[in-house]
Design an enzyme around this catalytic site. Structure first.
Site, PDB file in Angstrom:
ATOM      1  N   ASN A 229       0.801  -1.230   0.000  1.00 53.44           N
ATOM      2  CA  ASN A 229       0.000   0.000   0.000  1.00 53.44           C
ATOM      3  C   ASN A 229       0.831   1.276   0.000  1.00 53.44           C
ATOM      4  O   ASN A 229       0.293   2.360  -0.196  1.00 53.44           O
ATOM      5  CB  ASN A 229      -0.977   0.011   1.185  1.00 53.44           C
TER       6      ASN A 229
ATOM      7  N   ARG B  37     -17.027   1.004  -3.104  1.00 54.16           N
ATOM      8  CA  ARG B  37     -15.779   1.775  -3.169  1.00 54.16           C
ATOM      9  C   ARG B  37     -15.731   2.833  -4.284  1.00 54.16           C
ATOM     10  O   ARG B  37     -14.926   2.755  -5.209  1.00 54.16           O
ATOM     11  CB  ARG B  37     -14.576   0.824  -3.306  1.00 54.16           C
TER      12      ARG B  37
ATOM     13  N   VAL C 114     -15.053   6.650  -6.084  1.00 57.58           N
ATOM     14  CA  VAL C 114     -13.888   7.554  -6.033  1.00 57.58           C
ATOM     15  C   VAL C 114     -14.346   9.017  -6.071  1.00 57.58           C
ATOM     16  O   VAL C 114     -13.598   9.898  -6.470  1.00 57.58           O
ATOM     17  CB  VAL C 114     -12.879   7.265  -7.181  1.00 57.58           C
TER      18      VAL C 114
HETATM   19  C1  UD1 Z   1      -6.736   1.713   1.019  1.00 60.72           C
HETATM   20  C2  UD1 Z   1      -5.901   0.460   1.049  1.00 60.72           C
HETATM   21  C3  UD1 Z   1      -6.714  -0.726   1.543  1.00 60.72           C
HETATM   22  C4  UD1 Z   1      -7.339  -0.390   2.902  1.00 60.72           C
HETATM   23  C5  UD1 Z   1      -8.098   0.933   2.838  1.00 60.72           C
HETATM   24  C6  UD1 Z   1      -8.628   1.392   4.197  1.00 60.72           C
HETATM   25  C7  UD1 Z   1      -4.316   0.823  -0.745  1.00 60.72           C
HETATM   26  C8  UD1 Z   1      -3.838   0.450  -2.092  1.00 60.72           C
HETATM   27  N1  UD1 Z   1      -5.410   0.201  -0.300  1.00 60.72           N
HETATM   28  O1  UD1 Z   1      -7.789   1.520   0.085  1.00 60.72           O
HETATM   29  O2  UD1 Z   1      -5.859  -1.857   1.674  1.00 60.72           O
HETATM   30  O3  UD1 Z   1      -8.238  -1.418   3.275  1.00 60.72           O
HETATM   31  O4  UD1 Z   1      -7.235   1.976   2.326  1.00 60.72           O
HETATM   32  O5  UD1 Z   1      -7.585   1.490   5.118  1.00 60.72           O
HETATM   33  O6  UD1 Z   1      -3.709   1.624  -0.051  1.00 60.72           O
HETATM   34  N2  UD1 Z   1     -14.721   6.049  -0.162  1.00 60.72           N
HETATM   35  C9  UD1 Z   1     -15.742   6.747  -0.780  1.00 60.72           C
HETATM   36  N3  UD1 Z   1     -15.408   7.659  -1.758  1.00 60.72           N
HETATM   37  C10 UD1 Z   1     -14.119   7.872  -2.150  1.00 60.72           C
HETATM   38  C11 UD1 Z   1     -13.087   7.155  -1.521  1.00 60.72           C
HETATM   39  C12 UD1 Z   1     -13.409   6.239  -0.523  1.00 60.72           C
HETATM   40  O7  UD1 Z   1     -16.919   6.572  -0.465  1.00 60.72           O
HETATM   41  O8  UD1 Z   1     -13.901   8.692  -3.052  1.00 60.72           O
HETATM   42  C13 UD1 Z   1     -15.036   5.059   0.899  1.00 60.72           C
HETATM   43  C14 UD1 Z   1     -14.706   3.624   0.464  1.00 60.72           C
HETATM   44  O9  UD1 Z   1     -15.752   3.042  -0.265  1.00 60.72           O
HETATM   45  C15 UD1 Z   1     -14.457   2.961   1.803  1.00 60.72           C
HETATM   46  C16 UD1 Z   1     -13.842   4.071   2.653  1.00 60.72           C
HETATM   47  O10 UD1 Z   1     -14.205   5.285   2.013  1.00 60.72           O
HETATM   48  O11 UD1 Z   1     -15.667   2.531   2.370  1.00 60.72           O
HETATM   49  C17 UD1 Z   1     -12.345   4.009   2.801  1.00 60.72           C
HETATM   50  O12 UD1 Z   1     -11.747   3.913   1.521  1.00 60.72           O
HETATM   51  P1  UD1 Z   1     -10.265   4.385   1.218  1.00 60.72           P
HETATM   52  O13 UD1 Z   1      -9.610   4.812   2.487  1.00 60.72           O
HETATM   53  O14 UD1 Z   1     -10.275   5.337   0.095  1.00 60.72           O
HETATM   54  O15 UD1 Z   1      -9.598   3.018   0.749  1.00 60.72           O
HETATM   55  P2  UD1 Z   1      -8.615   2.763  -0.459  1.00 60.72           P
HETATM   56  O16 UD1 Z   1      -7.700   3.921  -0.632  1.00 60.72           O
HETATM   57  O17 UD1 Z   1      -9.399   2.297  -1.632  1.00 60.72           O
END
Ligand code: UD1
Length: 419
Positions: free
Chosen positions: A23, A121, A123
């Site tokens: 990560n 998930r 963005v």
């Molecule tokens: C990263 C990690 C993953 C870890 C996660 C949480 C990497 C490559 N992956 O994933 O292993 O489990 O952090 O610690 O580093 N969300 C939204 N909108 C957005 C972005 C996120 O609703 O634009 C939500 C997601 O659906 C999720 C939560 O926020 O429920 C956390 O997501 P996020 O922290 O962004 O996880 P990742 O970066 O995808």
């Protein structure tokens, strides 16, 4: 399709060398796009996800080489800003190239990653933040098209929720923006600090490291540097869990106890003896059965969602019962039915699970569903009576470097079988 065959019942003992963090490696690779001279990153774990991103960056025209544990990238040959669906769909973190591309080249077309097994998930936070810096964003035919005339403009970004990827994307973009960007409600995961440290080595101006407010003063250009990926705290915790579930003693080396204090506290609560060195951690379960421990997943520095499945597996053979609440992802209990097939007693209600420890798990054919969930099945198999066959282990290969060799090195009976 490869499977793991694991003969349970061995008490694991010995040393495991921890790899660079997946990560951290992924955002560091994306950040190479920002450098106007060659960059070298070492301690790069050899993983499927790392290979996917290297391929994606090579597709942009960047001269990128991946030899041993070292990646070298030179952006002077970059000739397009397009990240195709074929690559992005296999790894959500591909969206991390969006911020660097639009910041340095004024334009990017990156496929939307779509949902995945552990939740939808989206963005949206990444896009909203880039818009706050003046990018014009259109989502069309499954692609995000981001554009800006000239440079991005520094601004205020307030995330609605703590997002690791969102923080990384905007942190990278802000380094080349015109003016000051303040990122509020920023994620504080150690991998973000690792990214910030490399960006600073490249010439970026970032303040507020390890806090939830990052202040970035944009610069006109960033240069290459030499950098080593931080240790993988999740891999560290996973191997310590292997000692805990088998009553064994394992020392993880080339790691850092400060990265996972919250997890180490839980192991101590289970009754394990945890010894911390400067760059190693040893867990000694002294042949005892761990006590079941309750926890709730939360953003760093609290308990990481990426360790939830592994500690659930240990709880499955624990003394007493424990409650586990998953607050980060909406669907991250898919390992429960598989653990239940091996005799675990787990009741799920929404995002809460109650685990009542049983004395013994028993071998069964099971199926890996996502990266970390897969390791929980490996743990259960290591402790179970009999021989467990784990299918769909391609999930594990996304995030655990040399897993069979590392487990064999501490006495596990594990082999990879194909077909
Ligand atoms: C990263 C990690 C993953 C870890 C996660 C949480 C990497 C490559 N992956 O994933 O292993 O489990 O952090 O610690 O580093 N969300 C939204 N909108 C957005 C972005 C996120 O609703 O634009 C939500 C997601 O659906 C999720 C939560 O926020 O429920 C956390 O997501 P996020 O922290 O962004 O996880 P990742 O970066 O995808």
């Amino acid at each position: 399709m490869d499977k793991f065959l694991i003969q349970g019942g061995q008490k694991l003992e010995g040393e495991v060398r921890i790899s660079g963090a997946k990560n951290a490696a992924l955002p560091l690779l994306a950040a190479t796009i920002l450098a106007d001279s060659p960059i070298r990153i070492s301690n790069m774990p050899n993983l499927r996800d790392v290979n996917t991103l290297v391929k994606l960056i090579a597709g942009l025209g960047v001269t990128i080489e991946y030899v041993g544990d070292m990646v070298t990238a030179d952006t002077s040959t970059l000739n397009n800003q397009f990240a195709p669906y074929d690559l992005v769909k296999t790894m959500r973190a591909s969206i991390l190239v969006l911020g660097p591309l639009v910041a340095r080249y004024g334009e990017a077309k990156v496929s939307l990653p779509g949902g995945c097994a552990i939740g939808s998930r989206p963005v949206d936070q990444h896009l909203k933040a880039l818009e706050a810096l003046g990018a014009h964003i259109e989502v069309e035919n499954g692609y995000v098209h981001a554009k800006v005339d000239g440079r991005l403009k520094g601004g205020e970004v307030i995330f609605d929720m703590v997002t690791v990827g969102g923080t990384e994307n905007i942190l990278m973009a802000a380094t080349l923006a015109d003016g000051v960007t303040t990122i509020r409600n920023a994620a504080r995961e150690p991998e973000i600090t690792d990214l910030a440290n490399m960006l600073i080595k490249m010439g970026a101006k970032i303040e507020g490291l390890d806090t939830d407010t990052l202040v970035v003063t944009g610069v006109e250009s960033l240069h290459g540097c030499d950098y080593a990926v931080v240790a993988d705290r999740i891999e560290t915790g996973s191997y310590l869990a292997a000692a805990a579930i088998t009553g064994g003693r394992v020392r993880t080396t080339h790691t850092d106890p400060a990265l996972l204090e919250c997890v180490l506290d839980k192991f101590e609560e289970m009754g394990a003896e945890v010894t911390r060195g400067e760059d190693w951690i040893e867990l000694d379960m002294q042949g005892k059965r761990p006590k079941a421990v309750s926890f709730r997943t939360l953003p760093h520095p609290d308990f990481p969602t990426d360790m939830q499945a592994q500690l659930m597996a240990v709880n499955a053979i624990g003394r007493g019962f424990a409650t586990i609440s998953e607050t980060i992802f909406e669907n991250r209990f898919m390992h429960v039915p598989e653990l239940s097939r091996m005799g675990a007693n787990i009741q799920v209600e929404g995002n809460d699970a109650v685990v009542t420890g049983v004395e013994k798990l028993s071998a069964a054919p099971v199926m890996a569903t996502d990266l970390r969930a897969s390791f929980s099945l490996v743990l259960a198999a290591l402790a179970a009576e009999g021989e467990t066959l784990i299918d769909r282990i391609y999930h594990i290969d996304r995030g655990y470097e040399h897993i069979e060799a590392k487990l064999q090195g501490i006495g596990a009976k594990i082999k990879r079988v194909s077909g």
